[in-house]
Write a protein that holds these residues in place. Structure first.
Motif, PDB file in Angstrom:
ATOM      1  N   PHE A 163     -26.406  21.028  12.107  1.00 32.14           N
ATOM      2  CA  PHE A 163     -26.942  19.763  12.623  1.00 32.14           C
ATOM      3  C   PHE A 163     -28.297  19.429  11.995  1.00 32.14           C
ATOM      4  N   GLN A 164     -28.972  20.439  11.471  1.00 30.12           N
ATOM      5  CA  GLN A 164     -30.333  20.233  10.929  1.00 30.12           C
ATOM      6  C   GLN A 164     -30.402  20.754   9.488  1.00 30.12           C
ATOM      7  N   GLY A 171     -36.927  16.221  19.614  1.00 31.11           N
ATOM      8  CA  GLY A 171     -35.512  16.573  19.756  1.00 31.11           C
ATOM      9  C   GLY A 171     -34.895  17.293  18.580  1.00 31.11           C
ATOM     10  N   GLY A 174     -35.534  20.324  17.556  1.00 33.59           N
ATOM     11  CA  GLY A 174     -35.385  21.770  17.755  1.00 33.59           C
ATOM     12  C   GLY A 174     -36.652  22.575  17.484  1.00 33.59           C
ATOM     13  N   LYS A 175     -37.811  21.914  17.451  1.00 29.15           N
ATOM     14  CA  LYS A 175     -39.069  22.634  17.183  1.00 29.15           C
ATOM     15  C   LYS A 175     -39.340  23.673  18.275  1.00 29.15           C
ATOM     16  N   ARG A 196     -30.919  15.894  21.072  1.00 27.19           N
ATOM     17  CA  ARG A 196     -30.712  15.340  22.420  1.00 27.19           C
ATOM     18  C   ARG A 196     -29.815  14.101  22.365  1.00 27.19           C
TER      19      ARG A 196
HETATM   20  N1  LIG Z   1     -30.031  22.410  15.847  1.00 27.90           N
HETATM   21  C1  LIG Z   1     -29.896  22.638  17.157  1.00 27.90           C
HETATM   22  N2  LIG Z   1     -28.912  23.449  17.612  1.00 27.90           N
HETATM   23  C2  LIG Z   1     -28.754  23.672  18.937  1.00 27.90           C
HETATM   24  N3  LIG Z   1     -29.536  23.132  19.897  1.00 27.90           N
HETATM   25  C3  LIG Z   1     -30.535  22.331  19.505  1.00 27.90           C
HETATM   26  C4  LIG Z   1     -30.781  22.054  18.126  1.00 27.90           C
HETATM   27  N4  LIG Z   1     -31.854  21.241  18.039  1.00 27.90           N
HETATM   28  C5  LIG Z   1     -32.241  21.024  19.305  1.00 27.90           C
HETATM   29  N5  LIG Z   1     -31.456  21.659  20.178  1.00 27.90           N
HETATM   30  C6  LIG Z   1     -31.540  21.597  21.642  1.00 27.90           C
HETATM   31  O1  LIG Z   1     -31.906  20.261  21.965  1.00 27.90           O
HETATM   32  C7  LIG Z   1     -32.918  20.241  22.972  1.00 27.90           C
HETATM   33  C8  LIG Z   1     -34.192  19.638  22.400  1.00 27.90           C
HETATM   34  O2  LIG Z   1     -34.732  20.534  21.413  1.00 27.90           O
HETATM   35  P1  LIG Z   1     -36.268  20.931  21.358  1.00 27.90           P
HETATM   36  O3  LIG Z   1     -36.390  22.217  20.662  1.00 27.90           O
HETATM   37  O4  LIG Z   1     -36.856  20.826  22.713  1.00 27.90           O
HETATM   38  O5  LIG Z   1     -36.815  19.737  20.447  1.00 27.90           O
HETATM   39  P2  LIG Z   1     -38.301  19.392  20.007  1.00 27.90           P
HETATM   40  O6  LIG Z   1     -39.185  20.481  20.466  1.00 27.90           O
HETATM   41  O7  LIG Z   1     -38.234  19.252  18.517  1.00 27.90           O
HETATM   42  O8  LIG Z   1     -38.600  18.074  20.678  1.00 27.90           O
HETATM   43  C9  LIG Z   1     -33.094  21.685  23.411  1.00 27.90           C
HETATM   44  O9  LIG Z   1     -32.246  21.902  24.508  1.00 27.90           O
HETATM   45  C10 LIG Z   1     -32.613  22.491  22.205  1.00 27.90           C
HETATM   46  O10 LIG Z   1     -32.099  23.741  22.587  1.00 27.90           O
END
Ligand SMILES: Nc1ncnc2c1ncn2[C@@H]1O[C@H](COP(=O)(O)OP(=O)(O)O)[C@@H](O)[C@H]1O
Ligand SMILES: [Mg+2]
Length: 250
Positions: free
Chosen positions: A81-82, A112, A114-115, A241
């Motif tokens: 996904f990334q 959103g 995954g940081k 998200r």
């Molecule tokens: N590539 C990914 N694979 C699985 N889950 C992900 C991925 N990217 C984000 N998520 C999930 O999506 C939600 C948002 O991610 P998050 O790490 O909080 O984003 P950010 O900190 O960049 O705003 C979390 O529940 C996270 O586990």
């Protein structure tokens, strides 16, 4: 007779707080008889269970103390996904060499992507390796530092943070940082510079930090120390998200 002995043994083990052995000694002693294990082999199996249990307890305590907002692992991260992220490079971070080298990791990108997930996953790995870890949202950190300054306990607070092997500062830039807060953050980052790792996540790239910090001189000094000995990951993909919503629309 055997039961009485077992009860007695259990009491003894409880007195010594050998919880791992309590749960397994009966089963293991049966196995030892069947497999004709030597006393030493049997003792070694018992101790192995106890060590395993104690290790699990230590890791659990470390994870609790780290105050993660959620528990997610690297294995749960969907790299398909990334695609901007190199899976091998991130997996290598899991070896935690960056902590031994006192390097920083910076995860920058929109919401959103995954940081925080990556920061938490690496933090959990660090806890499993028995490092001292704390995860704190940037805003909370700044509030804590300001309060400590007011209460005259800033030195102790900073010292507490300097003792950690890994400090995860999440979501810098969510709120603007005042001049006073920036000064405190600078003190913290200077104190950890080349002494302990920081993982920092932010929605802003460095060239946008002018929006976060009213004091550009301090901002530059903070960036200078953060970036020296650091790995920077720009994650510019789509929000996870919104993934399901995008799929439905598509
Ligand atoms: N590539 C990914 N694979 C699985 N889950 C992900 C991925 N990217 C984000 N998520 C999930 O999506 C939600 C948002 O991610 P998050 O790490 O909080 O984003 P950010 O900190 O960049 O705003 C979390 O529940 C996270 O586990
Ligand atoms: Mg986040």
């Amino acid at each position: 007779m055997v039961n009485k002995l077992n009860d007695h043994l259990e009491n003894q083990l409880r007195a010594l707080k050998l919880k791992g052995i309590i749960t397994c000694f009966q089963e293991l002693s049966e196995r030892a008889v069947k497999s004709s294990l030597s006393y030493e082999e049997y003792l070694s199996l018992l101790l192995e269970e106890e060590i395993k249990r104690k290790n699990e307890g230590t890791v659990k305590t470390k994870i609790n103390k780290a105050r993660f907002p959620f528990l997610k692992t690297l294995e749960e991260f969907d790299f398909n996904f990334q695609p901007a992220l190199n899976q091998k490079e991130i997996a290598k971070l899991g070896s935690l060499e960056f902590i031994d080298k006192k390097e920083n990791l910076l995860f920058l990108g929109p919401p959103g992507v995954g940081k925080s997930h990556l920061a938490v996953a690496l933090g959990i790995k660090a806890c499993m390796a028995k490092y001292r870890v704390v995860f704190i949202p940037a805003q909370k950190l700044l509030e804590e530092l300001m309060l400590s300054l007011k209460e005259g306990s800033l030195t102790e607070r900073l010292l507490g943070y300097s003792r950690l092997n890994l400090l995860i500062i999440d979501e810098l830039g969510y709120m603007p940082v005042s001049k006073e807060e920036a000064n405190l953050l600078f003190q913290l980052i200077s104190l950890r510079y080349e002494k302990g790792s920081i993982i920092l996540t932010s929605n802003y790239n460095f060239d946008e930090w002018g929006v976060i910090f009213s004091d550009h001189v301090v901002a530059a000094a903070i960036i200078d120390r953060l970036v020296h000995h650091s790995r920077i990951f720009y994650i510019n993909g789509a929000s996870y998200r919104l993934k399901d919503r995008l799929k439905k629309q598509g």
